[in-house]
Motif scaffolding. Structure first.
Motif, PDB file in Angstrom:
ATOM      1  N   SER A  92     -22.208 -23.506 -20.191  1.00  0.00           N
ATOM      2  CA  SER A  92     -21.403 -21.999 -20.719  1.00  0.00           C
ATOM      3  C   SER A  92     -22.109 -21.144 -19.531  1.00  0.00           C
ATOM      4  N   ASN A  93     -22.670 -21.597 -18.389  1.00  0.00           N
ATOM      5  CA  ASN A  93     -23.863 -20.158 -17.506  1.00  0.00           C
ATOM      6  C   ASN A  93     -22.781 -19.443 -16.233  1.00  0.00           C
ATOM      7  N   ALA A  94     -23.802 -18.826 -16.366  1.00  0.00           N
ATOM      8  CA  ALA A  94     -23.024 -18.223 -14.576  1.00  0.00           C
ATOM      9  C   ALA A  94     -24.367 -17.724 -14.225  1.00  0.00           C
ATOM     10  N   MET A  95     -24.251 -17.288 -12.606  1.00  0.00           N
ATOM     11  CA  MET A  95     -25.320 -16.043 -12.298  1.00  0.00           C
ATOM     12  C   MET A  95     -25.002 -14.833 -11.614  1.00  0.00           C
ATOM     13  N   LEU A  96     -25.235 -14.329 -11.398  1.00  0.00           N
ATOM     14  CA  LEU A  96     -24.666 -13.251 -10.587  1.00  0.00           C
ATOM     15  C   LEU A  96     -25.133 -12.996  -9.942  1.00  0.00           C
ATOM     16  N   SER A  97     -24.123 -12.497  -8.964  1.00  0.00           N
ATOM     17  CA  SER A  97     -24.603 -12.089  -7.147  1.00  0.00           C
ATOM     18  C   SER A  97     -24.111 -11.089  -6.791  1.00  0.00           C
ATOM     19  N   SER A  98     -24.288 -10.635  -5.091  1.00  0.00           N
ATOM     20  CA  SER A  98     -24.058 -10.496  -3.949  1.00  0.00           C
ATOM     21  C   SER A  98     -23.955  -9.364  -4.468  1.00  0.00           C
ATOM     22  N   LEU A  99     -25.190  -8.132  -5.428  1.00  0.00           N
ATOM     23  CA  LEU A  99     -24.581  -7.315  -5.088  1.00  0.00           C
ATOM     24  C   LEU A  99     -25.440  -5.788  -4.219  1.00  0.00           C
ATOM     25  N   VAL A 100     -24.819  -5.319  -3.587  1.00  0.00           N
ATOM     26  CA  VAL A 100     -24.917  -4.296  -2.564  1.00  0.00           C
ATOM     27  C   VAL A 100     -23.929  -3.262  -2.670  1.00  0.00           C
ATOM     28  N   LEU A 101     -24.518  -2.517  -2.017  1.00  0.00           N
ATOM     29  CA  LEU A 101     -23.416  -1.157  -2.250  1.00  0.00           C
ATOM     30  C   LEU A 101     -23.702  -0.419  -0.910  1.00  0.00           C
ATOM     31  N   GLY A 122     -17.678 -11.993 -18.086  1.00  0.00           N
ATOM     32  CA  GLY A 122     -17.990 -13.922 -18.568  1.00  0.00           C
ATOM     33  C   GLY A 122     -17.603 -13.584 -20.094  1.00  0.00           C
ATOM     34  N   PHE A 123     -18.990 -12.716 -20.617  1.00  0.00           N
ATOM     35  CA  PHE A 123     -18.833 -12.892 -21.950  1.00  0.00           C
ATOM     36  C   PHE A 123     -17.840 -12.562 -22.916  1.00  0.00           C
ATOM     37  N   GLY A 124     -16.780 -12.204 -22.759  1.00  0.00           N
ATOM     38  CA  GLY A 124     -15.188 -12.111 -23.770  1.00  0.00           C
ATOM     39  C   GLY A 124     -14.765 -12.729 -22.756  1.00  0.00           C
ATOM     40  N   HIS A 125     -13.821 -12.484 -21.552  1.00  0.00           N
ATOM     41  CA  HIS A 125     -12.670 -13.928 -20.964  1.00  0.00           C
ATOM     42  C   HIS A 125     -13.091 -15.444 -20.715  1.00  0.00           C
ATOM     43  N   LEU A 126     -14.381 -15.156 -19.896  1.00  0.00           N
ATOM     44  CA  LEU A 126     -14.285 -16.488 -19.770  1.00  0.00           C
ATOM     45  C   LEU A 126     -15.622 -17.149 -20.440  1.00  0.00           C
ATOM     46  N   GLY A 127     -15.643 -16.551 -21.418  1.00  0.00           N
ATOM     47  CA  GLY A 127     -16.372 -17.304 -23.290  1.00  0.00           C
ATOM     48  C   GLY A 127     -17.581 -18.062 -22.576  1.00  0.00           C
ATOM     49  N   LEU A 128     -18.687 -17.356 -21.787  1.00  0.00           N
ATOM     50  CA  LEU A 128     -19.939 -18.060 -21.226  1.00  0.00           C
ATOM     51  C   LEU A 128     -20.820 -17.053 -21.996  1.00  0.00           C
ATOM     52  N   HIS A 129     -21.540 -17.890 -22.071  1.00  0.00           N
ATOM     53  CA  HIS A 129     -23.062 -18.286 -23.264  1.00  0.00           C
ATOM     54  C   HIS A 129     -23.586 -17.627 -22.601  1.00  0.00           C
ATOM     55  N   ARG A 130     -24.382 -17.537 -21.539  1.00  0.00           N
ATOM     56  CA  ARG A 130     -25.642 -17.090 -20.642  1.00  0.00           C
ATOM     57  C   ARG A 130     -25.867 -16.707 -19.441  1.00  0.00           C
TER      58      ARG A 130
END
Length: 201
Positions: A92-101, A122-130
């Protein structure tokens, strides 16, 4: 369709990409400075067009693993940046990416808020843990952004990717759902508690 609802914060909001975002999106991927610290090399116009088409199609994939969202001002629908989340194929993992302004974006200095809104989703709707994120170890401004997003340092991954003819070390950060939720803002709690969890299977 796995469509993300608008995620609204105090200084900015996130929404799904739409066809009208093409030029601003391509500007990011073809910009010499904006791509300097990304994990990809600067693209030409055709490559940027193809990349946009793939990102635009993300809500139509099942299961959806990639979420590339437009960063906009609270009262303006113009894309001024991007923020992404890549759900990993295990656990239940995901990586943040692509932050560009983009240069001149009205929310300069508030980029961490884009990450926090997507983490709340991610922690809410997707039910991720990490959720974790990383930056090139020579990017001196990013540690402050990572800490403001509620992420803590974990490790340095040596020579993780190669761009501009060089290998780059990446410093990683992470948080887990119970820890992060304790310091969520009212804006983020609204996203965490808003809609039922989506089925990611």
């Amino acid at each position: 369709m796995n469509h993300v609802p608008e995620l609204r914060g105090e200084h900015l909001r996130l929404r799904e990409l739409h066809a009208g975002d093409h030029d601003a999106f391509a500007r990011i991927l073809t910009h010499r400075v904006l791509t300097r610290y990304l994990g990809i090399d600067r693209m030409d116009d055709r490559q940027a067009h193809d990349a946009f088409a793939k990102n635009l199609a993300q809500p139509h994939t099942h299961p959806r693993r990639k979420y590339t969202l437009a960063v906009c001002s609270p009262d303006d629908d113009t894309l001024v940046g991007t923020m992404g989340l890549l759900v990993e194929d295990y656990g239940s993992n995901a990586m943040l990416s692509s932050l560009v302004l983009l240069p001149g974006a009205p929310m300069r200095g508030q980029g961490h808020e884009a990450g926090r809104l997507l983490m709340a989703y991610g922690f809410g709707h997707l039910g991720l843990h990490r959720i974790w994120a990383g930056h090139r170890s020579d990017h001196e401004h990013m540690p402050k952004v990572m800490h403001a997003a509620g992420l803590r340092p974990e490790a340095t991954l040596r020579e993780l990717f190669r761009t501009q003819g060089c290998w780059h070390d990446v410093t990683t950060y992470a948080t887990v759902a119970p820890e992060w939720k304790r310091q969520a803002t009212s804006w983020e709690l609204a996203i965490l508690d808003g809609a039922p969890r989506l089925d990611r299977v």
